[in-house]
Motif scaffolding. Structure first.
Motif, PDB file in Angstrom:
ATOM      1  N   ILE A   1      39.391  -5.601  19.346  1.00 39.98           N
ATOM      2  CA  ILE A   1      39.740  -5.167  20.702  1.00 39.98           C
ATOM      3  C   ILE A   1      41.250  -5.147  20.887  1.00 39.98           C
ATOM      4  CG2 ILE A   1      39.621  -5.758  23.157  1.00 39.98           C
ATOM      5  CD1 ILE A   1      36.799  -6.824  22.648  1.00 39.98           C
ATOM      6  N   LEU A   2      41.932  -6.182  20.421  1.00 38.67           N
ATOM      7  CA  LEU A   2      43.394  -6.220  20.537  1.00 38.67           C
ATOM      8  C   LEU A   2      44.032  -5.065  19.780  1.00 38.67           C
ATOM      9  CD1 LEU A   2      44.163 -10.036  20.171  1.00 38.67           C
ATOM     10  CD2 LEU A   2      44.271  -8.651  22.254  1.00 38.67           C
TER      11      LEU A   2
ATOM     12  N   ARG B   1      46.086  -2.037  21.640  1.00 45.42           N
ATOM     13  CA  ARG B   1      47.484  -1.781  21.274  1.00 45.42           C
ATOM     14  C   ARG B   1      47.697  -0.293  20.996  1.00 45.42           C
ATOM     15  NH1 ARG B   1      50.794  -4.578  16.201  1.00 45.42           N
ATOM     16  NH2 ARG B   1      52.776  -3.489  16.584  1.00 45.42           N
ATOM     17  N   GLY B   2      46.756   0.319  20.272  1.00 44.19           N
ATOM     18  CA  GLY B   2      46.859   1.748  20.000  1.00 44.19           C
ATOM     19  C   GLY B   2      46.695   2.584  21.250  1.00 44.19           C
TER      20      GLY B   2
ATOM     21  N   ALA C   1      31.110  -2.637  21.425  1.00 46.56           N
ATOM     22  CA  ALA C   1      31.112  -1.591  20.406  1.00 46.56           C
ATOM     23  C   ALA C   1      31.181  -0.207  21.035  1.00 46.56           C
ATOM     24  CB  ALA C   1      29.864  -1.721  19.531  1.00 46.56           C
ATOM     25  N   THR C   2      30.383   0.029  22.085  1.00 44.92           N
ATOM     26  CA  THR C   2      30.354   1.366  22.683  1.00 44.92           C
ATOM     27  C   THR C   2      31.606   1.659  23.500  1.00 44.92           C
ATOM     28  OG1 THR C   2      29.017   0.447  24.497  1.00 44.92           O
ATOM     29  CG2 THR C   2      27.847   1.546  22.716  1.00 44.92           C
ATOM     30  N   ILE C   3      32.088   0.677  24.264  1.00 44.55           N
ATOM     31  CA  ILE C   3      33.269   0.900  25.101  1.00 44.55           C
ATOM     32  C   ILE C   3      34.521   1.057  24.243  1.00 44.55           C
ATOM     33  CG2 ILE C   3      34.806  -0.110  26.822  1.00 44.55           C
ATOM     34  CD1 ILE C   3      32.329  -1.444  28.073  1.00 44.55           C
ATOM     35  N   ILE C   4      34.761   0.107  23.352  1.00 46.44           N
ATOM     36  CA  ILE C   4      35.960   0.163  22.536  1.00 46.44           C
ATOM     37  C   ILE C   4      35.888   1.329  21.556  1.00 46.44           C
ATOM     38  CG2 ILE C   4      37.400  -1.102  20.907  1.00 46.44           C
ATOM     39  CD1 ILE C   4      37.392  -2.170  23.794  1.00 46.44           C
TER      40      ILE C   4
ATOM     41  N   MET D   1      36.719   4.507  23.454  1.00 41.50           N
ATOM     42  CA  MET D   1      38.161   4.615  23.700  1.00 41.50           C
ATOM     43  C   MET D   1      38.890   5.117  22.458  1.00 41.50           C
ATOM     44  SD  MET D   1      38.721   1.140  25.968  1.00 41.50           S
ATOM     45  CE  MET D   1      40.483   1.113  25.617  1.00 41.50           C
ATOM     46  N   MET D   2      38.443   4.701  21.293  1.00 46.65           N
ATOM     47  CA  MET D   2      39.030   5.193  20.051  1.00 46.65           C
ATOM     48  C   MET D   2      38.807   6.692  19.892  1.00 46.65           C
ATOM     49  SD  MET D   2      37.956   2.141  17.399  1.00 46.65           S
ATOM     50  CE  MET D   2      38.631   3.037  15.981  1.00 46.65           C
TER      51      MET D   2
END
Length: 285
Positions: A126-127, A131-132, A181-184, A187-188
């Protein structure tokens, strides 16, 4: 049925509702809470899966207008058809892998130490993603709402849905967090935080209701009518606490990122691993 057992069921329901939609792993928290409460066993594993349905009822209640509009328009409206198609596409990968690997994962990884390890690894991921995301959108446009490729769930393509469905499969590992998993993952792939969070809510409906129904059917020989009060209490408290959490989370993501949950995962997972290593707590589950 013993009153103490109903209290434990209520506590587990609250834990489920408060953690299901946050990127901190509801399954992981249930395993750890069950270990501390000495609320374990094959029947409890069924209970833990079944009460997720209570959290999904909260989603269906909160988004009832959207869901009813989709049902009414699915035969003629392009937006409703696309929404339903995307949820279905994202749902399929977890079903396939869950049926293929579910028993193996439950027998080897549904224990406190693997869960705590997944907590720590998930916090670091997550961090890294945040950051990205901040680098891409900039501090003054923290949420990325103006520049996100997918600003709302209605902007999703079938390929977007497939990608989210694939990252949801990581949540088969306890402690990973389906929501995380789905949220992060979303976002990717260029989703805004709000779009990622809301699609995670919607995707949870078939995923978790289906998992609960399948588990109850498969393990029906373990259950009896005397278990009904325990399940009813767990479902009720999961519904109430999940409804509170959903409303809070949507407000939260409009002005905050997810780093606080990463720090929580690192701290909580680290404490569990430390207490296990030193013998302070007997993580027996």
């Amino acid at each position: 049925m013993e009153f103490a057992l109903l209290i434990k069921a209520a506590i587990m329901g609250i834990v489920e509702g408060l953690t299901e939609f946050l990127p901190i792993s509801s399954t992981g928290h249930l395993i750890l809470a069950g270990s501390l409460l000495q609320f374990t066993g094959d029947k409890v594993k069924v209970f833990e899966i079944a009460i997720q349905t209570g959290a999904m009822f909260a989603v269906m209640w909160e988004y009832r207008t959207r869901l009813l509009a989709t049902m009414r328009g699915i035969g003629s409206e392009a937006v409703a058809q696309r929404f339903a198609r995307n949820v279905l596409i994202a749902f399929v990968p977890a079903v396939v892998l869950g049926l293929a690997l579910g028993s193996l994962i439950k027998s080897h990884l549904f224990h406190p130490v693997p869960v705590a390890t997944a907590f720590v690894i998930g916090g670091l991921i997550i961090l890294w993603v945040e950051r990205g995301h901040r680098s891409e959108y900039g501090a003054r446009d923290l949420q990325g709402e103006r520049r996100a490729r997918v600003e709302t769930v209605d902007d999703m393509t079938a390929l977007d849905a497939l990608k989210v469905g694939l990252v949801q499969c990581a949540a088969l590992l306890p402690g990973t967090s389906r929501s995380g998993a789905t949220i992060i993952g979303s976002m990717m792939f260029g989703f805004s935080r709000k779009a990622a969070t809301e699609f995670s809510f919607f995707l949870g409906i078939p995923t978790l209701v289906g998992a609960g129904a399948y588990s109850l059917y498969k393990q029906r020989d373990l259950l009896s009518l005397s278990d009904l009060p325990m399940f009813a209490v767990g479902l009720a408290f999961a519904f109430i606490s999940a409804l509170v959490c959903i409303r809070w989370l949507i407000r939260y993501v409009s002005t905050h990122d997810f780093r606080i949950f990463a720090y929580y995962r690192l701290l909580f997972g680290g404490l569990v691993l430390l207490s296990w290593h030193t013998g302070w707590v007997n993580w027996s589950a």
